[in-house]
Design a protein around this motif. Structure first.
Motif: not given
Length: 324
Positions: A232-239
């Motif tokens: 899994t990625p560490y964090v992700s963008g919220d758009g």
């Protein structure tokens, strides 16, 4: 000087007699150290029918300029197998001869066989005698499945050779390895005997094992293994140009999310342990009361935040605690 000439003249017929072939090809080959180093001529002599023996030839390419890694890796295993077989069957009852043909010495043979790679193992079975086979063509083993050991080739030969002795592979004793294992064992025993009085109390410490167990429980209940399995990625963008710390749904999560949940669980566990074990030991009633309200408030806030995280991952969850 004259005596030396006379002696040489007397020994010359004996030397010629010793060098003269006996007429039995197997006897001539078997008396030499195995595997035989072949060239085009010797290969033809060894494998030409009719023959009342089995010949096993390794076609290899040992020249470093060719870069045959498999050839270099298998060479010691092949030599070990040939030596073990010859030593185990000194009388030659199995009538087996081992030979090695390098590309540098047998280019004509490689071309006639149309070989495009090496190593290749050829087994020529007898064409006359009680063990003769009707098909004179060799049985071929390509090393397409990876590197081979002396034991695996021994098993392959045992399946295809006629009835007879099957001398086992005898590996030389690795004294260096035995010495290293012995030294390592003695060093470990010495280290344990010297450091034992200092290490034993640490190993028997219940608080240490409780802390390690708590850390392991927090790691695995927060989804640490899920992250390693799913990558899994560490964090992700919220758009919207920001960062999303929590992934929606129960089948998704981020690395930072796991750490936040583990921290929440850790604070809740530490608060419960403190309320159960530390706070009752406080002698001052006012300080004890303040500690009860403080740790109870921390538990309330952490549990409220944990419920908010759960509602984020499951939008249909109806419960919550203020202020989150």
């Amino acid at each position: 000087m004259l005596s030396l000439r006379i002696l040489s003249a007397l020994l010359l017929p004996l030397a010629a007699l010793a060098a003269k072939p006996s007429g039995d090809r197997f006897a001539d080959f078997h008396t030499k150290p195995q595997p035989l180093k072949l060239d085009d001529t010797k290969y033809t002599s060894l494998t030409t029918a009719p023959r009342d023996y089995s010949s096993i030839v390794l076609l290899t390419a040992m020249d470093p300029r060719i870069g045959c890694v498999a050839c270099q890796a298998f060479a010691p295993e092949w030599d070990l197998l040939a030596r073990s077989w010859q030593k185990g069957d000194k009388q030659g009852k199995g009538r087996v001869v081992f030979g090695t043909l390098d590309f540098a010495d047998g280019k004509a043979t490689f071309q006639s066989l149309m070989l495009q790679h090496a190593p290749v193992l050829l087994l020529f079975r007898p064409t006359k005698g009680p063990d003769a086979v009707p098909d004179p063509s060799p049985v071929r083993l390509d090393f397409a499945t990876g590197s081979q050991s002396a034991e695996s080739i021994h098993a392959w030969l045992s399946r295809h050779l006629p009835e007879g002795p099957r001398p086992r592979v005898v590996r030389p004793v690795n004294y260096m390895r035995i010495g290293m294992i012995t030294l390592l064992a003695l060093g470990t025993v010495s280290a344990i005997s010297v450091a034992g009085p200092y290490i034993l109390p640490l190993i028997q410490n219940r608080n240490l094992w409780a802390a390690l167990s708590l850390i392991a429980v927090l790691m695995f209940t927060s989804g640490h293994m899920f992250n390693h399995i799913r990558k899994t990625p560490y964090v992700s963008g919220d758009g919207r140009g920001g960062i999303s710390y929590f992934a929606g749904g129960f089948q998704n999560q981020f690395g930072l999310e796991t750490q936040i949940v583990a921290a929440i669980y850790g604070v809740l566990a530490f608060s419960a342990i403190t309320l159960a074990t530390k706070v009752p030991r406080i002698a001052d009633e006012r300080i004890q009361g303040f500690a009860v309200f403080t740790w109870a408030g921390i538990m309330y806030l952490m549990y409220s935040f944990l419920l908010s995280v759960f509602r984020f991952k499951n939008g249909g969850y109806p419960f919550h605690l203020p202020p989150f």
